[in-house]
Design a protein around this motif. Structure first.
Motif, PDB file in Angstrom:
ATOM      1  N   HIS A 128       0.826  -1.203   0.000  1.00 31.71           N
ATOM      2  CA  HIS A 128       0.000   0.000   0.000  1.00 31.71           C
ATOM      3  C   HIS A 128       0.871   1.269   0.000  1.00 31.71           C
ATOM      4  O   HIS A 128       0.539   2.261   0.662  1.00 31.71           O
ATOM      5  CB  HIS A 128      -0.951   0.004   1.192  1.00 31.71           C
ATOM      6  CG  HIS A 128      -1.734  -1.256   1.348  1.00 31.71           C
ATOM      7  ND1 HIS A 128      -2.657  -1.687   0.410  1.00 31.71           N
ATOM      8  CD2 HIS A 128      -1.712  -2.216   2.310  1.00 31.71           C
ATOM      9  CE1 HIS A 128      -3.181  -2.839   0.798  1.00 31.71           C
ATOM     10  NE2 HIS A 128      -2.620  -3.198   1.938  1.00 31.71           N
ATOM     11  N   HIS A 179       3.684   1.683   1.422  1.00 33.90           N
ATOM     12  CA  HIS A 179       4.439   1.849   2.662  1.00 33.90           C
ATOM     13  C   HIS A 179       5.531   0.797   2.726  1.00 33.90           C
ATOM     14  O   HIS A 179       5.283  -0.385   2.535  1.00 33.90           O
ATOM     15  CB  HIS A 179       3.503   1.714   3.869  1.00 33.90           C
ATOM     16  CG  HIS A 179       4.226   1.796   5.187  1.00 33.90           C
ATOM     17  ND1 HIS A 179       4.535   0.678   5.939  1.00 33.90           N
ATOM     18  CD2 HIS A 179       4.682   2.869   5.879  1.00 33.90           C
ATOM     19  CE1 HIS A 179       5.158   1.062   7.031  1.00 33.90           C
ATOM     20  NE2 HIS A 179       5.256   2.386   7.027  1.00 33.90           N
ATOM     21  N   TYR A 210      -4.339  -2.783   7.118  1.00 37.21           N
ATOM     22  CA  TYR A 210      -2.879  -2.718   7.169  1.00 37.21           C
ATOM     23  C   TYR A 210      -2.431  -1.629   8.143  1.00 37.21           C
ATOM     24  O   TYR A 210      -1.597  -1.852   9.035  1.00 37.21           O
ATOM     25  CB  TYR A 210      -2.332  -2.450   5.774  1.00 37.21           C
ATOM     26  CG  TYR A 210      -0.825  -2.273   5.694  1.00 37.21           C
ATOM     27  CD1 TYR A 210       0.001  -3.349   5.414  1.00 37.21           C
ATOM     28  CD2 TYR A 210      -0.245  -1.010   5.886  1.00 37.21           C
ATOM     29  CE1 TYR A 210       1.386  -3.190   5.336  1.00 37.21           C
ATOM     30  CE2 TYR A 210       1.132  -0.843   5.813  1.00 37.21           C
ATOM     31  CZ  TYR A 210       1.942  -1.934   5.544  1.00 37.21           C
ATOM     32  OH  TYR A 210       3.303  -1.766   5.481  1.00 37.21           O
ATOM     33  N   HIS A 211      -2.981  -0.448   7.976  1.00 35.11           N
ATOM     34  CA  HIS A 211      -2.549   0.681   8.815  1.00 35.11           C
ATOM     35  C   HIS A 211      -3.045   0.537  10.252  1.00 35.11           C
ATOM     36  O   HIS A 211      -2.366   0.986  11.184  1.00 35.11           O
ATOM     37  CB  HIS A 211      -3.006   1.994   8.193  1.00 35.11           C
ATOM     38  CG  HIS A 211      -2.284   2.325   6.920  1.00 35.11           C
ATOM     39  ND1 HIS A 211      -0.961   2.704   6.880  1.00 35.11           N
ATOM     40  CD2 HIS A 211      -2.702   2.292   5.610  1.00 35.11           C
ATOM     41  CE1 HIS A 211      -0.580   2.911   5.623  1.00 35.11           C
ATOM     42  NE2 HIS A 211      -1.620   2.671   4.837  1.00 35.11           N
ATOM     43  N   SER A 212      -4.188  -0.119  10.443  1.00 40.71           N
ATOM     44  CA  SER A 212      -4.682  -0.367  11.800  1.00 40.71           C
ATOM     45  C   SER A 212      -3.733  -1.290  12.555  1.00 40.71           C
ATOM     46  O   SER A 212      -3.378  -1.033  13.715  1.00 40.71           O
ATOM     47  CB  SER A 212      -6.083  -0.983  11.736  1.00 40.71           C
ATOM     48  OG  SER A 212      -6.545  -1.331  13.025  1.00 40.71           O
ATOM     49  N   LEU A 227      -0.550  -1.929  11.718  1.00 38.40           N
ATOM     50  CA  LEU A 227       0.751  -1.262  11.793  1.00 38.40           C
ATOM     51  C   LEU A 227       0.845  -0.360  13.027  1.00 38.40           C
ATOM     52  O   LEU A 227       1.910  -0.229  13.638  1.00 38.40           O
ATOM     53  CB  LEU A 227       0.983  -0.441  10.526  1.00 38.40           C
ATOM     54  CG  LEU A 227       2.272   0.383  10.467  1.00 38.40           C
ATOM     55  CD1 LEU A 227       3.499  -0.521  10.470  1.00 38.40           C
ATOM     56  CD2 LEU A 227       2.264   1.283   9.222  1.00 38.40           C
ATOM     57  N   ALA A 228      -0.277   0.228  13.418  1.00 41.26           N
ATOM     58  CA  ALA A 228      -0.277   1.179  14.526  1.00 41.26           C
ATOM     59  C   ALA A 228       0.049   0.518  15.868  1.00 41.26           C
ATOM     60  O   ALA A 228       0.535   1.199  16.777  1.00 41.26           O
ATOM     61  CB  ALA A 228      -1.636   1.877  14.613  1.00 41.26           C
TER      62      ALA A 228
END
Length: 684
Positions: A20, A22, A596-598, A600-601
């Motif tokens: 994505h 990143h 993905y970002h959830s 990753l956090a």
């Protein structure tokens, strides 16, 4: 010290991963070895083990003392309460210093003329690790099937023996999930075959005794790998079931048990988001369903309308504050397990509409329906335990509700339950939600003045509720002045289904925040010394520990992090790793950008920073089938690179065990003694 630090410092080989838009660089990706044969990796694990031994060598006598006192509380010669199943009564015995049980049966409850079914000690004699997964007696009571796992990977092999002669059949079924169901013809069995790479069970096979496994017939294959698969029989043993369960969806296929050569058919149309549990007695199906009921409701259906969900008849309605957790059917009554405000109760119903409740009086406890193989029984067997009450087995009369205590776990030594106190308190989280906490301590040493060391445990995932149960091992901490707390954080179902929904996927960080907020509140209220707080968790609870260590390391003097799920993002992006695809509905699917970002956090491995961390003990098993050994190995390596403190970071790998740790009733105490000695030594 320089030499050991040099040996513990792992090499870095940058491995780039981009999703994505990143990019992440993983310098320790090389530590993954699916075959577990890489000499460099194995040597590094041995060095880490040697470091643990050296670091804790000054406290070896404490560790030995803890092991011996925990072992001394265990009754060496013990047996289960006999259970009637058909013609026979079944019982398990342990004796002396044996690590494992012997399984017997007899024709009467007094166990006259017991027949030995299986001596697990004999089977385990030549193995460092040994686990029996399932014992299944044929419907005619003549044959025994059992499954065994020799390395902790949870890949089981079935063997068969003639009970009367003790002779083994030639049949051997390898690479199974470890459970088996007999057809009513006494010669056909069904089992789930396991994929050796992903460890997923997606195929059900039919085996006929006397034929090679290579001739077995594939009777069902599940192509959606988000589903777990299991096998079972209806309460009246007329049907064989294939259970399919994803995190948010249930499915079930059925076969007439008297016609095992037939074809499995779907019983209820699969509907995404519809979760249910089902059983059958006579002509009626009983269904616990979340259809229009987040906390589930109980319905019935006939064989003619079971596929028409809209025609099911409601028996127990949905309630916003009561979770329906289970159902046990008897000829005269049925028993529903309910949970309200975190507490379990049983509601006994007759088939004419009458009902009453079975309850218990402790401030916080666990109770569950035990083994009840006979639908015609007039009592229901209940298992009960609290933080101060040892495990107890009751037979409760279905008509009157009168309880008869059949057995209570004996605790050797100077144990008196009245010497210990337990409490259920609620802590307000940062977002205003009340979190239940169960606490236990020794009355003589506890003062609510902020002077006691505090050990806080948590899990918070998969809707699994860690109920407050008695632990004879925990007495070793309580007797040394510790307060022990279980934080019932979001991600469990302690306060119903919504409690779970608010602790997974995009809401996962609620679990970590809850745990930290409980720690702060308990010390503020005086339950523990803010400078003597410890935390512990395993598996998904190990993820919790990793996240907590990143979020609030200053709160904890020491952390126990066991078989931990720490590299969440990389694992969830790799469908070749065991169980990944089953977990999308729990953590999210990082192939989708928002998930993905959830992840990753909060993913502990991805969020290590240059700062001080607590003293940390990490344990794993080389053959872990659920959380691969390289997750904690990589996490420890990266922590060593980044952390700015001189606190202990200890990493111990059991080279023979898997996710469940050491097998045997005494061997596992060494692991508990290790963690306790680690915590206690930090108080010096």
């Amino acid at each position: 010290m320089a030499d050991i630090n040099s040996a513990l410092t792992a090499k870095k080989i940058p491995h780039s991963m981009t999703h994505h838009g990143h990019q992440r660089i993983d310098n320790y990706y090389w530590m993954r070895d699916d075959q577990r044969k890489n000499d460099e990796i194995l040597n590094h694990l041995h060095v880490e083990n040697e470091h643990v031994a050296a670091a804790l060598a000054p406290h070896k006598s404490l560790q030995t003392s803890l092991f011996e006192e925990m072992k001394a509380r265990i009754v060496k010669d013990d047996s289960s309460v006999p259970v009637k199943d058909g013609t026979y009564w079944y019982v398990s015995d342990v004796s002396g210093d044996n690590e494992y049980a012997c399984h017997y049966r007899a024709k009467d409850e007094h166990l006259n003329e017991k027949t030995l079914l299986l001596d697990v000690n004999e089977l385990a004699r030549e193995h460092e690790y040994y686990d029996v997964g399932d014992l299944a007696v044929s419907p005619n009571d003549q044959l025994l099937a059992y499954s065994e796992d020799l390395d902790g990977r949870r890949i089981y092999t079935f063997r068969f023996k003639d009970i009367a002669s003790g002779e083994y059949l030639h049949d051997v079924l390898a690479n199974t999930e470890g459970e088996l169901v007999w057809g009513n013809d006494n010669k056909t069995v069904f089992y789930v075959r396991k994929d050796e790479q992903t460890l997923l069970g997606t195929q059900v096979y039919r085996h006929i005794l006397g034929t090679p496994q290579s001739d077995d017939v594939l009777v069902y294959e599940e192509h959606d790998h988000q589903f777990y698969m299991g096998l079972g029989k209806s309460r009246d043993e007329s049907q064989i079931y294939i259970y399919l369960s994803a995190t948010e969806t249930s499915d079930l296929l059925v076969l007439d048990a008297t016609r095992p050569e037939g074809k499995f058919e779907r019983l209820i149309p699969r509907t995404m988001g519809h979760e249910y549990g089902l059983d059958k007695l006579g002509d009626t199906y009983y269904i616990l369903s979340n259809n229009n009921a987040i906390n589930f409701r109980l319905l019935t259906a006939s064989q003619q309308n079971i596929a028409q969900v809209q025609q099911w008849q409601e028996v127990v309605a949905h309630r916003a504050d009561v979770l329906l957790e289970g159902l046990e059917l008897f000829d005269s009554h049925f028993v529903v397990t309910e949970r309200e405000m975190g507490q379990i109760r049983f509601v006994v119903h007759d088939y004419q509409g009458g009902s009453y409740q079975l309850t218990f009086n402790d401030a916080c406890y666990y109770a569950g329906v035990g083994q009840n193989p006979e639908p015609g029984a007039t009592t229901v067997r209940i298992y009960y335990s609290s933080l101060t009450t040892p495990s107890s087995v009751y037979d409760c009369d279905l008509v009157s509700g009168n309880k008869v205590l059949r057995k209570q776990q004996e605790v050797l030594g100077e144990f008196n339950s009245d010497d210990y106190g337990c409490e259920r308190v609620f802590v307000t989280s940062r977002d205003g939600v009340n979190i239940p906490v169960s606490l236990v301590y020794k009355k003589a040493s506890f003062k609510k003045d902020g002077t006691n060391p505090l050990l806080q445990y948590g899990y918070g995932a998969y809707g699994i509720t860690i109920d407050p149960t008695f632990s004879s091992t925990t007495l070793s901490l309580l007797n040394r002045g510790f307060v022990y707390a279980i934080a019932h954080i979001r991600g469990s179902e302690m306060l119903g289904r919504t409690w779970y929904e608010n602790g997974k996927k995009a809401f996962k960080e609620n679990s970590f925040n809850d745990f930290v907020d409980v720690t702060r509140s308990l010390t503020q209220q005086g339950y523990g010394d803010s400078n003597k707080v410890f935390a512990s968790g395993g598996s998904a609870g190990g993820l919790l520990m990793g996240a907590v260590a990143n979020q609030a390391p200053e709160l904890y003097l020491g952390i126990g992090c066991h078989v931990p799920f720490l590299d969440v993002l990389t694992t969830m992006l790799d469908e070749t790793i065991p169980l990944t695809t089953n977990e999308y509905d729990e953590w999210g699917n990082p192939n989708n950008a928002p998930d993905y970002h959830s992840i990753l956090a909060y993913s502990p491995y991805d969020n290590i920073e240059a700062k001080d961390y607590p003293n940390i003990l990490v344990t794993t098993g080389l053959h872990d089938s659920q959380v691969q050994y390289w997750e904690p190995m990589k996490w420890v390596a990266k922590l060593r690179e980044y952390k700015t403190d001189n606190n202990l970071l200890l990493f111990k790998t059991d080279m023979d065990a898997g996710h469940g740790g050491a097998s045997g009733r005494f061997k596992s105490l060494h692991e508990k003694a290790l963690e306790m000695a680690f915590f206690i030594s930090l108080l010096d």
